[in-house]
Design an enzyme around this catalytic site. Structure first.
Site, PDB file in Angstrom:
ATOM      1  N   ASN A 159      27.305  45.549  30.952  1.00 53.59           N
ATOM      2  CA  ASN A 159      26.140  44.690  30.737  1.00 53.59           C
ATOM      3  C   ASN A 159      25.207  45.409  29.769  1.00 53.59           C
ATOM      4  OD1 ASN A 159      26.549  42.399  32.613  1.00 53.59           O
ATOM      5  ND2 ASN A 159      26.577  44.018  34.148  1.00 53.59           N
TER       6      ASN A 159
ATOM      7  N   GLU B 292      36.859  35.994  42.730  1.00 52.35           N
ATOM      8  CA  GLU B 292      36.938  34.960  41.701  1.00 52.35           C
ATOM      9  C   GLU B 292      38.249  34.210  41.924  1.00 52.35           C
ATOM     10  OE1 GLU B 292      36.883  34.345  36.839  1.00 52.35           O
ATOM     11  OE2 GLU B 292      36.768  36.378  37.647  1.00 52.35           O
TER      12      GLU B 292
ATOM     13  N   ARG C 113      35.855  48.768  52.850  1.00 52.03           N
ATOM     14  CA  ARG C 113      35.479  48.794  54.267  1.00 52.03           C
ATOM     15  C   ARG C 113      34.931  47.451  54.712  1.00 52.03           C
ATOM     16  NH1 ARG C 113      33.671  53.362  51.443  1.00 52.03           N
ATOM     17  NH2 ARG C 113      35.014  55.143  51.901  1.00 52.03           N
TER      18      ARG C 113
ATOM     19  N   ARG D  11      31.731  47.500  37.310  1.00 50.53           N
ATOM     20  CA  ARG D  11      30.778  47.603  36.192  1.00 50.53           C
ATOM     21  C   ARG D  11      30.678  49.056  35.726  1.00 50.53           C
ATOM     22  NH1 ARG D  11      28.485  43.929  40.002  1.00 50.53           N
ATOM     23  NH2 ARG D  11      28.552  41.810  39.142  1.00 50.53           N
TER      24      ARG D  11
ATOM     25  N   VAL E  21      43.128  56.813  43.365  1.00 50.81           N
ATOM     26  CA  VAL E  21      44.077  57.695  44.048  1.00 50.81           C
ATOM     27  C   VAL E  21      45.447  57.452  43.427  1.00 50.81           C
ATOM     28  CG1 VAL E  21      45.164  58.280  46.261  1.00 50.81           C
ATOM     29  CG2 VAL E  21      42.773  57.624  46.207  1.00 50.81           C
TER      30      VAL E  21
ATOM     31  N   HIS F 143      47.210  49.214  45.817  1.00 53.34           N
ATOM     32  CA  HIS F 143      46.213  48.479  46.615  1.00 53.34           C
ATOM     33  C   HIS F 143      44.785  48.896  46.274  1.00 53.34           C
ATOM     34  CE1 HIS F 143      48.018  51.725  49.244  1.00 53.34           C
ATOM     35  NE2 HIS F 143      46.791  52.173  49.094  1.00 53.34           N
TER      36      HIS F 143
ATOM     37  N   LEU G  76      49.636  64.791  51.994  1.00 52.62           N
ATOM     38  CA  LEU G  76      48.599  64.510  52.992  1.00 52.62           C
ATOM     39  C   LEU G  76      49.028  65.102  54.321  1.00 52.62           C
ATOM     40  CD1 LEU G  76      47.808  60.755  52.302  1.00 52.62           C
ATOM     41  CD2 LEU G  76      46.145  62.608  52.182  1.00 52.62           C
TER      42      LEU G  76
ATOM     43  N   GLU H 241      43.635  46.920  51.146  1.00 49.77           N
ATOM     44  CA  GLU H 241      43.660  47.735  52.364  1.00 49.77           C
ATOM     45  C   GLU H 241      42.253  47.706  52.939  1.00 49.77           C
ATOM     46  OE1 GLU H 241      44.030  52.391  53.827  1.00 49.77           O
ATOM     47  OE2 GLU H 241      44.940  51.832  51.912  1.00 49.77           O
TER      48      GLU H 241
ATOM     49  N   HIS I 287      33.975  42.110  41.728  1.00 47.73           N
ATOM     50  CA  HIS I 287      34.745  41.157  42.536  1.00 47.73           C
ATOM     51  C   HIS I 287      36.234  41.488  42.512  1.00 47.73           C
ATOM     52  CE1 HIS I 287      34.737  39.248  38.420  1.00 47.73           C
ATOM     53  NE2 HIS I 287      36.030  39.230  38.667  1.00 47.73           N
TER      54      HIS I 287
END
Length: 288
Positions: free
Chosen positions: A207, A139, A26, A156, A273, A22, A254, A73, A91
């Site tokens: 770019n 896109e 935010r 980028r 991750v 995933h 975790l 997520e 994007h």
């Protein structure tokens, strides 16, 4: 001797059965995003959790089960309704059999189409661009058949050759396609674990002459599965010494969840991750 062991180490990511799990980012209003993603984009809400003690909630959405498909997520931090996307994030992308129809559906649900459907400049592929309520761009790509509609994360980078080398060596990805557009002054590299049209790719964009971008605080990372986070971290560490980057979390479970992960930044500061595959499947089985 050292060469043999480092060659052996670099073979591991290529043999490891990896896939993109995933992308994490935010949003300012979780319910608004869920409504938009399900109604306008046609995604399914796969799971949702609220962690009041940490003051956040998140929702996983996508076009198929997380056991086999890529998902987004979305994270909502209590009380934060706005984020800065920065100049580095590009994007996400959705492949669909009919871009014109999807663009109409998005407009009908109050979404913004920032580029109307039509062929790409100098090509025949039909694309469009849509903006979600937080300003993230998607896109829309016309593809007659696809196993994975959620098919790109575009970032980028400041040195494309360095990035290609990093993702090949540190993560075992292959370069699916490289596209140079001198008239538009950019070069792209599609990196992934299978052919571009069958899966999700990381689209790295260079770019001409631009070596640095702002990261903002909106887009967070991609998660990728591995059979061994400890060995993966060893590989990443080895590649970081050559190409740059930084381990941000040493491999291990975790707290509270038990899922083994490791995380790191690439030479441009983009975060990945790596998640233990078996632990991830267990996490899905235990979802509410």
């Amino acid at each position: 001797m050292a060469d043999t062991s480092s060659d052996e180490l670099l073979e591991f990511p290529k043999k490891d059965n990896r896939r993109f799990l995933h992308a994490v980012y935010r949003v300012g209003d979780l319910e608004r995003s869920i409504k938009f993603y399900t109604e306008a984009f046609g995604m399914k809400l796969l799971r949702k959790r609220d962690v009041p003690e940490e003051k956040y909630s998140n929702a996983f959405l996508g076009f198929g089960p997380e056991e086999s498909n890529f998902a987004v997520e979305l994270t909502y931090n209590y009380g934060v309704d706005k984020y800065d996307i920065g100049t580095g994030f590009g994007h996400f992308a959705i492949a669909t059999a009919d871009v014109y129809k999807l663009a109409e559906d998005i407009k009908a649900k109050g979404g913004t189409i920032t580029r109307e459907p039509g062929p790409v400049k100098g090509g025949t592929s039909v694309i469009a661009f849509a903006k979600d309520p937080d300003g993230y761009l998607f896109e829309l790509i016309e593809r007659p058949h696809t196993l994975e509609p959620l098919c790109q994360v575009m970032l980028r980078v400041g040195d494309l050759d360095r990035s290609i080398k990093f993702y090949e060596k540190a993560l075992g990805m292959k370069l699916c396609r490289r596209i140079d557009r001198p008239e538009q002054k950019y070069t792209l590299a599609m990196m992934g674990y299978a052919e571009e049209k069958e899966t999700i790719v990381l689209e790295l964009t260079y770019n001409y002459g631009v070596t640095e971008y702002t990261k903002g605080n909106a887009y967070a990372q991609v998660a990728i599965s591995t059979t061994d986070v400890y060995k993966s971290a060893e590989v990443v560490n080895h590649v970081i010494r050559e190409l740059g980057g930084e381990i941000t979390r040493q491999p291990g479970p975790l707290p509270g969840l038990g899922t083994k992960i490791t995380s790191f930044l690439d030479p441009d500061g983009w975060k990945t991750v790596l998640v233990d595959h078996e632990d991830f499947l267990k996490e899905l089985q235990n979802k509410e």
